[in-house]
Design a protein around this motif. Sequence first.
Motif, PDB file in Angstrom:
ATOM      1  N   ASP A  27      21.223  14.490   3.584  1.00 19.15           N
ATOM      2  CA  ASP A  27      21.594  13.444   2.643  1.00 19.15           C
ATOM      3  C   ASP A  27      22.162  12.240   3.384  1.00 19.15           C
ATOM      4  OD1 ASP A  27      24.349  12.493   1.077  1.00 19.15           O
ATOM      5  OD2 ASP A  27      22.618  12.679  -0.245  1.00 19.15           O
ATOM      6  N   ALA A  28      22.039  11.063   2.767  1.00 17.62           N
ATOM      7  CA  ALA A  28      22.544   9.835   3.381  1.00 17.62           C
ATOM      8  C   ALA A  28      23.767   9.319   2.624  1.00 17.62           C
ATOM      9  CB  ALA A  28      21.450   8.778   3.425  1.00 17.62           C
ATOM     10  N   ASP A  29      24.705  10.213   2.369  1.00 19.23           N
ATOM     11  CA  ASP A  29      25.973   9.881   1.723  1.00 19.23           C
ATOM     12  C   ASP A  29      25.802   9.443   0.273  1.00 19.23           C
ATOM     13  OD1 ASP A  29      28.733  10.000   2.111  1.00 19.23           O
ATOM     14  OD2 ASP A  29      28.913   7.845   2.430  1.00 19.23           O
ATOM     15  N   VAL A  30      24.778   9.996  -0.390  1.00 22.17           N
ATOM     16  CA  VAL A  30      24.565   9.675  -1.804  1.00 22.17           C
ATOM     17  C   VAL A  30      24.329  10.939  -2.628  1.00 22.17           C
ATOM     18  CG1 VAL A  30      23.724   7.308  -1.528  1.00 22.17           C
ATOM     19  CG2 VAL A  30      22.121   9.218  -1.264  1.00 22.17           C
ATOM     20  N   SER A  31      24.889  12.071  -2.177  1.00 23.94           N
ATOM     21  CA  SER A  31      24.607  13.347  -2.846  1.00 23.94           C
ATOM     22  C   SER A  31      25.121  13.394  -4.277  1.00 23.94           C
ATOM     23  CB  SER A  31      25.192  14.515  -2.048  1.00 23.94           C
ATOM     24  OG  SER A  31      26.600  14.438  -1.983  1.00 23.94           O
ATOM     25  N   SER A  32      26.170  12.632  -4.580  1.00 21.88           N
ATOM     26  CA  SER A  32      26.663  12.617  -5.959  1.00 21.88           C
ATOM     27  C   SER A  32      25.680  11.903  -6.875  1.00 21.88           C
ATOM     28  CB  SER A  32      28.033  11.933  -6.032  1.00 21.88           C
ATOM     29  OG  SER A  32      27.956  10.581  -5.604  1.00 21.88           O
ATOM     30  N   SER A  33      24.902  10.983  -6.326  1.00 21.60           N
ATOM     31  CA  SER A  33      23.896  10.263  -7.111  1.00 21.60           C
ATOM     32  C   SER A  33      22.581  11.030  -7.184  1.00 21.60           C
ATOM     33  CB  SER A  33      23.642   8.883  -6.501  1.00 21.60           C
ATOM     34  OG  SER A  33      24.805   8.083  -6.551  1.00 21.60           O
ATOM     35  N   PHE A  47      23.625  22.215   4.575  1.00 21.07           N
ATOM     36  CA  PHE A  47      23.615  20.851   4.052  1.00 21.07           C
ATOM     37  C   PHE A  47      24.206  19.914   5.093  1.00 21.07           C
ATOM     38  CE2 PHE A  47      25.662  17.269   1.922  1.00 21.07           C
ATOM     39  CZ  PHE A  47      24.632  16.792   1.123  1.00 21.07           C
ATOM     40  N   PHE A  48      23.504  18.784   5.338  1.00 17.54           N
ATOM     41  CA  PHE A  48      23.927  17.856   6.382  1.00 17.54           C
ATOM     42  C   PHE A  48      23.964  16.426   5.826  1.00 17.54           C
ATOM     43  CE2 PHE A  48      21.577  21.409   8.157  1.00 17.54           C
ATOM     44  CZ  PHE A  48      22.477  21.917   9.091  1.00 17.54           C
ATOM     45  N   ASN A  49      25.124  15.831   5.828  1.00 16.75           N
ATOM     46  CA  ASN A  49      25.280  14.435   5.421  1.00 16.75           C
ATOM     47  C   ASN A  49      25.339  13.588   6.689  1.00 16.75           C
ATOM     48  OD1 ASN A  49      25.895  11.969   4.313  1.00 16.75           O
ATOM     49  ND2 ASN A  49      27.934  12.551   3.582  1.00 16.75           N
ATOM     50  N   VAL A  50      24.289  12.824   6.943  1.00 22.80           N
ATOM     51  CA  VAL A  50      24.234  12.035   8.174  1.00 22.80           C
ATOM     52  C   VAL A  50      24.879  10.660   8.002  1.00 22.80           C
ATOM     53  CG1 VAL A  50      22.098  13.203   8.836  1.00 22.80           C
ATOM     54  CG2 VAL A  50      21.978  10.961   7.741  1.00 22.80           C
ATOM     55  N   GLY A  51      25.358  10.390   6.782  1.00 18.95           N
ATOM     56  CA  GLY A  51      25.939   9.076   6.517  1.00 18.95           C
ATOM     57  C   GLY A  51      24.860   8.069   6.126  1.00 18.95           C
ATOM     58  N   VAL A  52      25.275   6.819   5.988  1.00 21.22           N
ATOM     59  CA  VAL A  52      24.339   5.777   5.557  1.00 21.22           C
ATOM     60  C   VAL A  52      23.487   5.368   6.753  1.00 21.22           C
ATOM     61  CG1 VAL A  52      24.104   3.559   4.395  1.00 21.22           C
ATOM     62  CG2 VAL A  52      26.047   5.035   3.865  1.00 21.22           C
ATOM     63  N   ILE A  73      14.866  15.885   2.701  1.00 22.37           N
ATOM     64  CA  ILE A  73      15.743  14.724   2.813  1.00 22.37           C
ATOM     65  C   ILE A  73      15.756  14.038   1.460  1.00 22.37           C
ATOM     66  CG2 ILE A  73      15.475  14.461   5.302  1.00 22.37           C
ATOM     67  CD1 ILE A  73      13.512  12.241   4.881  1.00 22.37           C
ATOM     68  N   ASN A  74      16.964  13.862   0.933  1.00 24.64           N
ATOM     69  CA  ASN A  74      17.129  13.372  -0.440  1.00 24.64           C
ATOM     70  C   ASN A  74      18.031  12.143  -0.439  1.00 24.64           C
ATOM     71  OD1 ASN A  74      18.286  14.948  -3.557  1.00 24.64           O
ATOM     72  ND2 ASN A  74      16.875  13.275  -3.217  1.00 24.64           N
ATOM     73  N   ALA A  75      17.429  10.992  -0.678  1.00 21.67           N
ATOM     74  CA  ALA A  75      18.173   9.738  -0.713  1.00 21.67           C
ATOM     75  C   ALA A  75      17.404   8.770  -1.599  1.00 21.67           C
ATOM     76  CB  ALA A  75      18.367   9.171   0.693  1.00 21.67           C
ATOM     77  N   PHE A  79      15.241   3.126   0.247  1.00 23.72           N
ATOM     78  CA  PHE A  79      15.739   3.162   1.626  1.00 23.72           C
ATOM     79  C   PHE A  79      14.986   4.184   2.474  1.00 23.72           C
ATOM     80  CE2 PHE A  79      19.589   1.868  -0.909  1.00 23.72           C
ATOM     81  CZ  PHE A  79      19.407   0.520  -0.669  1.00 23.72           C
ATOM     82  N   LEU A  80      14.513   5.262   1.868  1.00 21.36           N
ATOM     83  CA  LEU A  80      13.677   6.198   2.614  1.00 21.36           C
ATOM     84  C   LEU A  80      12.355   5.545   3.014  1.00 21.36           C
ATOM     85  CD1 LEU A  80      14.174   9.570   0.684  1.00 21.36           C
ATOM     86  CD2 LEU A  80      14.978   9.006   2.978  1.00 21.36           C
ATOM     87  N   SER A  81      11.771   4.792   2.080  1.00 19.35           N
ATOM     88  CA  SER A  81      10.458   4.206   2.358  1.00 19.35           C
ATOM     89  C   SER A  81      10.520   2.991   3.270  1.00 19.35           C
ATOM     90  CB  SER A  81       9.756   3.831   1.047  1.00 19.35           C
ATOM     91  OG  SER A  81      10.509   2.896   0.308  1.00 19.35           O
ATOM     92  N   LEU A  82      11.676   2.339   3.349  1.00 21.31           N
ATOM     93  CA  LEU A  82      11.780   1.147   4.191  1.00 21.31           C
ATOM     94  C   LEU A  82      12.605   1.372   5.458  1.00 21.31           C
ATOM     95  CD1 LEU A  82      12.248  -1.681   1.519  1.00 21.31           C
ATOM     96  CD2 LEU A  82      10.143  -0.896   2.602  1.00 21.31           C
TER      97      LEU A  82
END
Length: 312
Positions: A27-33, A47-52, A73-75, A79-82
């Motif tokens: 996750d990129a620090d958006v797991s609550s979303s 589970f691994f949060n790599v940050g933004v 990978i869930n974000a 931002f994943l596509s770009l």
Amino acid sequence: MSIAMRDAFGRHLEKLGETHPELVVLDADVSSSTKSSYFAKKYPDRFFNVGVAEGNLAGVAAGLATCGYHPVINAFAIFLSLKSTDQIRNDICYNNLPVIIAGAYGGLSDSFDGASHQAIEDIAIMRAFPSMEVIVPSDAHQAELALEYALTRKNPVYIRLNRNEMPDIETDAESFFNAKAILCKEGKDVTIAANGITASMANEAASILKKEGIEAEVFSVPFVKPFDFKTIFTSVAKTGALITVEEHLLACGFYSTIAEEALRIGIKAKVESIGINDCFGETGPYTDLLAKYGLSASNIADRAKKLLRTNK
């Protein structure tokens, strides 16, 4: 009862963690979303949060995939596509690694954050990569099936997820696992092929058209790649008219996928495409934005009537 697609996907990640020990989530620090927080709470060691840092997110997932894991990978889709494009291309796709790329808040569904957060070009990018499969679920159940399907694959899979609750589409699991277009309504006058959440609008449009004596054959088409051309073109051969509907730029997305193959094999039919035409989104309520860009049942019905009035 329908639930938000992100909730369904998050809960299904948590459930499948029990039977798939190889499943890890990043996750990129958006797991609550994105709701990958459900998995994080139950399986903190997987589970691994790599940050933004979406580029790193994809790179780390590629590394884990080479070690026998099946990463998700869930974000946010935009931002994943770009921001992850380099790593998705060179680390994941070039090496044909089994990484599931779950793009949350797809299309216009991050409506109040505006153009900077709305993913309307992600399908164009992902379908261009060799070895990548692309799935755009229509509802919560299809999102769950997409995850199950992706876990059976040995190659990269992109799943575009919507933020909101959408009407349920009756989906046969066997057809989904064979990447088939899902028949929603039978008809003889016009074929409506709808990608993602637009299937519910297409179904409603068919009901409007029926009141005026027009029988629309409606398909929910979650798989952009691989694409079930046979089913769609068989329907078009019967009706002689095709409308495509997508929550994406018309360039290089769902319509383009169909048009490329239709031109190659010489399909002849009346055709109309509904989607976002060469512009960015804007801030506003989700339903209002969909309507502005033509993604409403009434507009689909109107475009169908107009198409049927034209000569081939």
